[in-house]
Design an enzyme around this catalytic site. Structure first.
Site, PDB file in Angstrom:
ATOM      1  N   ILE A   6      -2.934   0.682  15.241  1.00 39.93           N
ATOM      2  CA  ILE A   6      -2.290   1.380  14.123  1.00 39.93           C
ATOM      3  C   ILE A   6      -1.059   2.115  14.625  1.00 39.93           C
ATOM      4  O   ILE A   6      -1.132   2.862  15.613  1.00 39.93           O
ATOM      5  CB  ILE A   6      -3.257   2.396  13.476  1.00 39.93           C
ATOM      6  N   ASN A  87       2.216   0.761  10.122  1.00 39.08           N
ATOM      7  CA  ASN A  87       2.350   1.874   9.197  1.00 39.08           C
ATOM      8  C   ASN A  87       3.593   2.736   9.459  1.00 39.08           C
ATOM      9  O   ASN A  87       4.158   3.302   8.519  1.00 39.08           O
ATOM     10  CB  ASN A  87       1.103   2.761   9.279  1.00 39.08           C
ATOM     11  N   TYR A 154      16.582   1.776   4.065  1.00 36.44           N
ATOM     12  CA  TYR A 154      15.135   1.771   3.819  1.00 36.44           C
ATOM     13  C   TYR A 154      14.741   0.641   2.872  1.00 36.44           C
ATOM     14  O   TYR A 154      13.805  -0.121   3.161  1.00 36.44           O
ATOM     15  CB  TYR A 154      14.724   3.122   3.238  1.00 36.44           C
ATOM     16  N   LYS A 158      12.367  -2.643   3.909  1.00 33.17           N
ATOM     17  CA  LYS A 158      11.090  -2.910   3.252  1.00 33.17           C
ATOM     18  C   LYS A 158      11.111  -4.257   2.528  1.00 33.17           C
ATOM     19  O   LYS A 158      10.085  -4.959   2.488  1.00 33.17           O
ATOM     20  CB  LYS A 158      10.741  -1.780   2.289  1.00 33.17           C
TER      21      LYS A 158
END
Length: 250
Positions: A6, A87, A154, A158
């Site tokens: 993670i 993440n 950003y 994404k």
């Protein structure tokens, strides 16, 4: 043994996911620049094995070596599942693109897009012969599907992450032991990222008042609540390539 890798576990959603996965039979590799005091505190009492991997994800050239060292500590024969949760993320810089510093643009793409791609590449390569349930969850954003004034880096990162997820699934279709990858948009979470957004000048982010109202009207989700849905995804039988929004799970 179930293994979880993670990123971004020092706070926010990454920390909340790691806390929920702290159970006997789970081994967590928590990748972040800083160690979470909560994870350190609970590690000994949870029955889970937890390792903090101090790492800066802007150092893309060192990611494969770091992943190789993690896989050296995975018992391939005993592994029931191996999961990578990409993440870690950053919204900086928030401004029209001509006002953004070069180093901030480069760091944004490195953390939000390049690092997840390189991590997934190493994960798939190192895990390809392991006969276990192998999954990748890429934490994306609704910002990857629509433009926001001041979020060009950003939003672009994404959007790229979503398409990368679909490409990965396509490449895994005929593999004997495939890795199933999905992209998950977690909604608007009450984290330091949101506090940073609310502190932005309206000239740099035209949706400022709307995001302030999310906080004032109690519309933000807690990291713990979103982590619950991430675990639900881990328990579901998806085929790979799905772009999932949290609204589909609520």
């Amino acid at each position: 043994m179930n293994y979880y890798i993670i990123t971004g576990t020092s706070r926010g959603l990454g920390e909340a996911i790691a806390l929920r996965l702290m159970e006997p039979g789970n081994h967590l590799f928590c990748i972040s620049r800083n160690e979470s005091s909560k994870l350190t505190e609970l590690a000994g009492r949870s029955g889970a094995s937890v390792e903090h991997i101090p790492f800066d994800l802007t150092n893309g050239a060192a990611i494969s070596g770091m992943m190789a060292s993690i896989f050296d500590r995975i018992d391939h024969a005993a592994a029931k599942s191996i999961v990578l949760i990409n993440n870690a993320g950053t919204v900086t810089p928030i401004a029209p693109i001509e006002r953004c510093a070069d180093d901030e643009i480069i760091a944004n793409i490195a953390i939000n897009l390049t690092a997840p791609i390189v991590l997934a590449s190493a994960f798939i390569d190192l895990a390809q012969s392991i006969q276990a349930d192998k999954r990748i969850i890429n934490i994306s954003s609704g910002a990857g599907k629509k433009p926001y004034f001041g979020w060009s880096s950003y939003c672009s990162a994404k959007a790229g992450l979503d398409l990368f997820t679909r490409c990965t699934a396509l490449e895994q279709e005929e593999k004997a032991f495939p890795v199933r990858a999905i992209s998950f948009a977690p909604g608007i979470i009450d984290t330091e990222m949101q506090a940073q957004i609310r502190a932005t000048n309206v000239d740099n982010f035209k949706d400022l008042e709307r995001f302030i109202s999310f906080k004032e009207e109690g519309m933000l989700l807690s990291p713990e609540e979103v982590a619950h849905y991430v675990l639900r995804l881990l328990e579901s039988d998806y085929s790979g390539g799905e772009i999932v929004d949290i609204k589909q799970l609520q």
